[in-house]
Design an enzyme around this catalytic site. Structure first.
Site, PDB file in Angstrom:
ATOM      1  N   GLU A  40      58.236  -5.272 -53.465  1.00 35.22           N
ATOM      2  CA  GLU A  40      58.887  -5.869 -54.641  1.00 35.22           C
ATOM      3  C   GLU A  40      60.391  -5.627 -54.582  1.00 35.22           C
ATOM      4  O   GLU A  40      61.190  -6.531 -54.840  1.00 35.22           O
ATOM      5  CB  GLU A  40      58.304  -5.295 -55.939  1.00 35.22           C
ATOM      6  CG  GLU A  40      56.845  -5.598 -56.171  1.00 35.22           C
ATOM      7  CD  GLU A  40      56.533  -7.018 -56.593  1.00 35.22           C
ATOM      8  OE1 GLU A  40      57.454  -7.857 -56.716  1.00 35.22           O
ATOM      9  OE2 GLU A  40      55.343  -7.308 -56.816  1.00 35.22           O
TER      10      GLU A  40
ATOM     11  N   ASP B  62      58.666 -11.839 -54.991  1.00 34.67           N
ATOM     12  CA  ASP B  62      57.348 -11.205 -55.093  1.00 34.67           C
ATOM     13  C   ASP B  62      57.128 -10.335 -53.860  1.00 34.67           C
ATOM     14  O   ASP B  62      57.634 -10.631 -52.777  1.00 34.67           O
ATOM     15  CB  ASP B  62      56.233 -12.242 -55.214  1.00 34.67           C
ATOM     16  CG  ASP B  62      54.927 -11.631 -55.729  1.00 34.67           C
ATOM     17  OD1 ASP B  62      54.978 -10.544 -56.360  1.00 34.67           O
ATOM     18  OD2 ASP B  62      53.863 -12.220 -55.507  1.00 34.67           O
ATOM     19  N   GLY B  63      56.382  -9.277 -54.061  1.00 30.14           N
ATOM     20  CA  GLY B  63      56.000  -8.388 -52.971  1.00 30.14           C
ATOM     21  C   GLY B  63      54.493  -8.247 -52.941  1.00 30.14           C
ATOM     22  O   GLY B  63      53.816  -8.437 -53.955  1.00 30.14           O
TER      23      GLY B  63
ATOM     24  N   ASP C 198      54.498 -15.505 -53.933  1.00 26.84           N
ATOM     25  CA  ASP C 198      53.276 -14.775 -53.596  1.00 26.84           C
ATOM     26  C   ASP C 198      52.704 -15.269 -52.269  1.00 26.84           C
ATOM     27  O   ASP C 198      52.307 -14.469 -51.423  1.00 26.84           O
ATOM     28  CB  ASP C 198      52.244 -14.927 -54.719  1.00 26.84           C
ATOM     29  CG  ASP C 198      50.952 -14.203 -54.402  1.00 26.84           C
ATOM     30  OD1 ASP C 198      50.973 -12.951 -54.320  1.00 26.84           O
ATOM     31  OD2 ASP C 198      49.914 -14.883 -54.212  1.00 26.84           O
TER      32      ASP C 198
ATOM     33  N   ASP D 216      57.667 -10.428 -60.953  1.00 25.74           N
ATOM     34  CA  ASP D 216      56.487 -10.004 -61.707  1.00 25.74           C
ATOM     35  C   ASP D 216      56.303  -8.490 -61.628  1.00 25.74           C
ATOM     36  O   ASP D 216      55.292  -7.959 -62.061  1.00 25.74           O
ATOM     37  CB  ASP D 216      55.233 -10.757 -61.256  1.00 25.74           C
ATOM     38  CG  ASP D 216      54.838 -10.476 -59.812  1.00 25.74           C
ATOM     39  OD1 ASP D 216      55.455  -9.612 -59.153  1.00 25.74           O
ATOM     40  OD2 ASP D 216      53.903 -11.138 -59.323  1.00 25.74           O
TER      41      ASP D 216
ATOM     42  N   HIS E  56      50.677 -14.285 -61.063  1.00 23.82           N
ATOM     43  CA  HIS E  56      49.428 -15.036 -60.903  1.00 23.82           C
ATOM     44  C   HIS E  56      49.050 -15.743 -62.197  1.00 23.82           C
ATOM     45  O   HIS E  56      47.895 -15.760 -62.594  1.00 23.82           O
ATOM     46  CB  HIS E  56      48.309 -14.113 -60.423  1.00 23.82           C
ATOM     47  CG  HIS E  56      48.700 -13.292 -59.236  1.00 23.82           C
ATOM     48  ND1 HIS E  56      48.885 -13.837 -57.985  1.00 23.82           N
ATOM     49  CD2 HIS E  56      49.009 -11.977 -59.119  1.00 23.82           C
ATOM     50  CE1 HIS E  56      49.260 -12.892 -57.146  1.00 23.82           C
ATOM     51  NE2 HIS E  56      49.351 -11.756 -57.806  1.00 23.82           N
TER      52      HIS E  56
END
Length: 166
Positions: free
Chosen positions: A63, A19-20, A150, A85, A140
């Site tokens: 990301e 995740d970024g 995250d 994501d 999320h």
């Protein structure tokens, strides 16, 4: 007869979650979080977490950096399942955008350069020798590893040891 040890040695399976994050996207502080998971030849599960924060960046760059960090951490050819994501990242491979970009020297149309060329090239280099499958997960949405990534990414973005994103 091939032993299980030789099979393990030839292509270990690794799962990478990424995740970024960027605060004030674009051009705010940002960070990435990456989790690598693999089973050793004795069936013992191992996990490694990676994260780093940057002074001024974008969400898309983070990301990509999350995927790059995970792939660059591998020290032998692996079969990799990478969860993200980021549709920007996943679709570049699953929708074959990257193939078109490579054919057109990272251009979209006659004038527009693809954004983040430096990181796309680095990602392509990082995945050489690996078999990589990209899987999109909704962010999320309660996915445990995505939520951990995250937290890693946002903590890195909020940290005080931020690097320059050159």
């Amino acid at each position: 007869m091939e032993s299980a040890f030789n099979t393990w040695e030839s292509k270990p399976e690794v799962t990478i979650y990424t995740d970024g994050s960027a605060r004030g996207n674009p051009d705010g502080p940002g960070g990435y979080g990456t989790i690598l998971v693999f089973m050793d030849r004795n069936g013992i599960k191992h996990e490694r977490e990676l994260s780093k924060g940057y002074v001024k960046t974008t969400n898309n760059r983070m990301e990509l950096m999350a995927a790059i960090a995970g792939l660059e951490a591998l020290n032998k050819p692996c079969k990799v399942t990478l969860y993200s994501d980021s549709q920007y990242l996943v679709n570049a491979f699953n929708q074959h955008w990257i193939d078109g970009w490579l054919k057109c020297n990272f251009r979209q149309g006659k004038k527009n350069e693809v954004k983040n060329i430096d990181l796309w090239k680095r990602l392509l280099a990082a995945q050489k020798g690996h078999e990589v499958s990209y899987i999109w997960v909704k962010g999320h949405n309660g996915h445990p590893e995505n939520e951990r990534c995250d937290k890693l990414a946002t903590s890195a973005a909020d940290g005080n040891k931020l690097e320059q994103d050159v």
